[in-house]
Scaffold this motif. Structure first.
Motif, short mmCIF file in Angstrom:
data_model
loop_
_atom_site.label_atom_id
_atom_site.label_comp_id
_atom_site.label_asym_id
_atom_site.label_seq_id
_atom_site.Cartn_x
_atom_site.Cartn_y
_atom_site.Cartn_z
N ILE A 1 -19.43 48.45 62.94
CA ILE A 1 -19.60 48.86 61.55
C ILE A 1 -18.23 48.81 60.88
O ILE A 1 -17.29 49.47 61.33
CB ILE A 1 -20.18 50.29 61.45
CG1 ILE A 1 -21.55 50.34 62.14
CG2 ILE A 1 -20.28 50.74 59.99
CD1 ILE A 1 -22.16 51.73 62.22
N VAL A 2 -18.12 47.98 59.87
CA VAL A 2 -16.85 47.81 59.16
C VAL A 2 -16.99 48.46 57.79
O VAL A 2 -17.91 48.16 57.04
CB VAL A 2 -16.51 46.31 59.00
CG1 VAL A 2 -15.26 46.13 58.15
CG2 VAL A 2 -16.35 45.65 60.37
N THR A 3 -16.11 49.38 57.48
CA THR A 3 -16.17 50.08 56.20
C THR A 3 -15.00 49.67 55.32
O THR A 3 -13.84 49.77 55.72
CB THR A 3 -16.16 51.60 56.43
OG1 THR A 3 -17.28 51.96 57.24
CG2 THR A 3 -16.24 52.36 55.11
N GLN B 1 -19.68 56.97 55.48
CA GLN B 1 -19.42 55.56 55.79
C GLN B 1 -18.14 55.41 56.60
O GLN B 1 -18.04 54.58 57.49
CB GLN B 1 -19.31 54.74 54.50
CG GLN B 1 -20.65 54.54 53.81
CD GLN B 1 -20.53 54.04 52.40
OE1 GLN B 1 -19.45 54.03 51.81
NE2 GLN B 1 -21.64 53.61 51.82
N ILE B 2 -17.17 56.25 56.30
CA ILE B 2 -15.90 56.16 57.04
C ILE B 2 -16.04 56.80 58.41
O ILE B 2 -15.52 56.28 59.40
CB ILE B 2 -14.76 56.79 56.22
CG1 ILE B 2 -14.53 55.93 54.97
CG2 ILE B 2 -13.49 56.86 57.05
CD1 ILE B 2 -13.55 56.51 54.01
N ILE C 1 -11.97 59.42 60.94
CA ILE C 1 -12.20 58.42 61.98
C ILE C 1 -11.98 59.03 63.33
O ILE C 1 -10.94 59.59 63.59
CB ILE C 1 -11.27 57.23 61.75
CG1 ILE C 1 -11.61 56.71 60.37
CG2 ILE C 1 -11.48 56.19 62.83
CD1 ILE C 1 -11.67 55.30 60.23
N LYS D 1 -16.93 44.81 49.54
CA LYS D 1 -17.71 44.33 50.68
C LYS D 1 -17.99 42.83 50.57
O LYS D 1 -17.80 42.09 51.53
CB LYS D 1 -19.05 45.09 50.75
CG LYS D 1 -18.90 46.59 50.92
CD LYS D 1 -20.24 47.30 50.92
CE LYS D 1 -20.93 47.32 49.56
NZ LYS D 1 -20.21 48.13 48.54
N ALA E 1 -17.42 54.37 60.85
CA ALA E 1 -16.78 53.05 60.96
C ALA E 1 -16.16 52.82 62.33
O ALA E 1 -15.60 53.72 62.93
CB ALA E 1 -15.71 52.92 59.89
N ASP E 2 -16.28 51.59 62.80
CA ASP E 2 -15.51 51.18 63.97
C ASP E 2 -14.19 50.59 63.50
O ASP E 2 -13.22 50.54 64.22
CB ASP E 2 -16.28 50.13 64.76
CG ASP E 2 -17.59 50.69 65.27
OD1 ASP E 2 -17.53 51.64 66.05
OD2 ASP E 2 -18.65 50.21 64.85
N THR F 1 -20.04 47.95 55.27
CA THR F 1 -20.44 49.00 54.36
C THR F 1 -19.22 49.43 53.54
O THR F 1 -18.12 48.93 53.74
CB THR F 1 -21.07 50.18 55.15
OG1 THR F 1 -21.58 51.14 54.23
CG2 THR F 1 -20.09 50.85 56.07
N GLY F 2 -19.42 50.33 52.61
CA GLY F 2 -18.33 50.75 51.73
C GLY F 2 -18.93 51.13 50.40
O GLY F 2 -20.02 50.68 50.04
N THR G 1 -11.94 50.33 59.66
CA THR G 1 -11.90 50.54 58.22
C THR G 1 -10.89 49.57 57.62
O THR G 1 -9.84 49.31 58.20
CB THR G 1 -11.46 51.96 57.85
OG1 THR G 1 -10.25 52.24 58.53
CG2 THR G 1 -12.50 52.98 58.23
#
Ligand SMILES: Nc1nc2c(ncn2[C@@H]2O[C@H](COP(=O)(O)OP(=O)(O)OP(=O)(O)O)[C@@H](O)[C@H]2O)c(=O)[nH]1
Ligand SMILES: [Zn+2]
Length: 348
Positions: free
Chosen positions: A148-150, A176-177, A207, A37, A180-181, A30-31, A183
């Motif tokens: 989840i990668v942002t 989204q941040i 975070i 992305k 995140a797992d 996401t982002g 960023t």
């Protein structure tokens, strides 16, 4: 620069045999709009990964070659049509509503892949996307959410994050941040060192766990992005606590309690360590509601849904809660719960 983006080659889809049932990890990428992305996706696909990866775009964007080539070849029509990319990877676009279904259909038709990458649209709330994976977790779904990668735009990230939204609207970039797992700050070539440091400091506020930053463009170590197992609950420090409290709760007070627990990390165990919940479930008796309400959550995400099941006439109203995570103390949490619920409208 879009013109320089390489078009993934589209080759005919080959029939594959279905393998034994192994759960397939899904990474949500996401982002904000244009953050990078698809750039990250393309990078992952071209890296040596020895995986058969399925890429899912939840909507066609304006931006990249990957998206454009799909949009052209598909004419934006049938969303569940799949295309095979290089390295035996597949690509498609789905809507959230039928996301999980589409994945399962695909696996029935094309055999299993080893990994699924899901790119959300820039304005998406990744929580909504993530929730589609936990609903079926109990039902033994073929897929599980790995992380989840942002992706954050180094140049405009700060502006997106600090943008004031009208009352009642969430700031998508911040959300989204927060979820995140991992960023990833991208486009670092467009800012100077002090701007980068400022952004990193700001990002770290959002975070809560597992804050890591790596930078693009660069060689991203795929092991830092894939197979994060962010939602695994099988490690030794994990505790499961359950408690029951009779009565009916106010939905508003319950939301405040859960947000204090998940987002603010207000509650601490006896050693003074903040309770960190990875997974939560429960059945609630909510005031003014005739039906049982189900609580589901993973990390900072949670949902309350009314079930079709009524509280029976003679059935005592009760709240049953299960929390899995670290530094949990059932007694303390139960006390906090009762005190939070009796704040205004009593739990009898
Ligand atoms: N200068 C610079 N540009 C980049 C970098 N990474 C990506 N871009 C460019 O930024 C633009 C957007 O990148 P995408 O990867 O399409 O971003 P996205 O998040 O997928 O965009 P949407 O799906 O439209 O929200 C493209 O023109 C990229 O070429 C980078 O590290 N530096
Ligand atoms: Zn994109």
């Amino acid at each position: 620069m879009e013109e320089e983006d390489e078009c993934p080659e589209l080759v005919p889809i080959k029939e594959k045999h279905t393998g034994p049932t192994v759960q397939i990890p899904v990474t949500i990428i996401t982002g904000y709009l244009g953050a990078g992305k698809t750039t990250l996706l393309n990078y992952i696909l071209t890296e040596q990964h020895n995986k058969r990866i399925a890429v899912i775009l939840n909507e066609f964007g304006e931006g990249s070659a990957l998206e454009k080539s799909l949009a052209v070849s598909q004419a934006g029509e049938l969303y569940e049509e799949w295309l095979e990319l290089r390295n035996g990877c597949l690509c498609c676009s789905v809507k959230y509503d039928n996301g999980l279904k589409a994945i399962e259909n695909l696996m029935e038709k094309k055999g299993k892949f080893d990994y699924i990458l899901l790119e959300t649209t820039g304005l998406a709330d990744p929580g909504a996307v993530a929730s589609m994976f936990w609903v079926d977790a109990e039902l033994g779904s073929d897929v599980y959410l790995d992380g989840i990668v942002t992706v954050i735009d180094a140049k405009y990230g700060m502006q997106h994050l600090t943008e004031e939204k009208p009352e009642g609207l969430i700031n998508e970039a911040a959300r989204q941040i927060a979820l995140a797992d991992l960023t990833i700050i991208n486009k670092t070539d467009l800012v100077n060192e002090s701007e980068l440091v400022e952004l990193r400091d700001t990002v770290s506020i959002y975070i809560y766990i597992q804050m890591k930053c790596i930078f693009l463009p660069c060689r991203v170590d795929l092991s830092q992005v894939l197979d994060l197992h962010s939602f695994d609950i099988s490690d030794g420090s994990m505790l499961t606590i359950t408690f029951e409290v009779p009565g009916s709760v106010s939905e508003d007070l319950f939301n405040i309690f859960i947000q204090n627990l998940l987002w603010e990390k207000t509650f601490k165990n006896e050693a003074g360590l903040p309770m960190a919940v990875i997974r939560l479930k429960g059945i609630l008796s909510v005031q003014q509601k005739q039906k049982k309400v189900m609580l589901q959550g993973v990390h900072e995400l949670y949902e309350l849904d009314e079930t079709p099941e009524f509280w029976a006439d003679q059935e005592p109203r009760i709240n049953r809660l299960v929390f899995i995570g670290r530094n949990l103390d059932g007694e303390i949490l139960k006390k906090e719960f009762i005190s939070a619920m009796s704040n205004k409208d009593c739990v009898e």
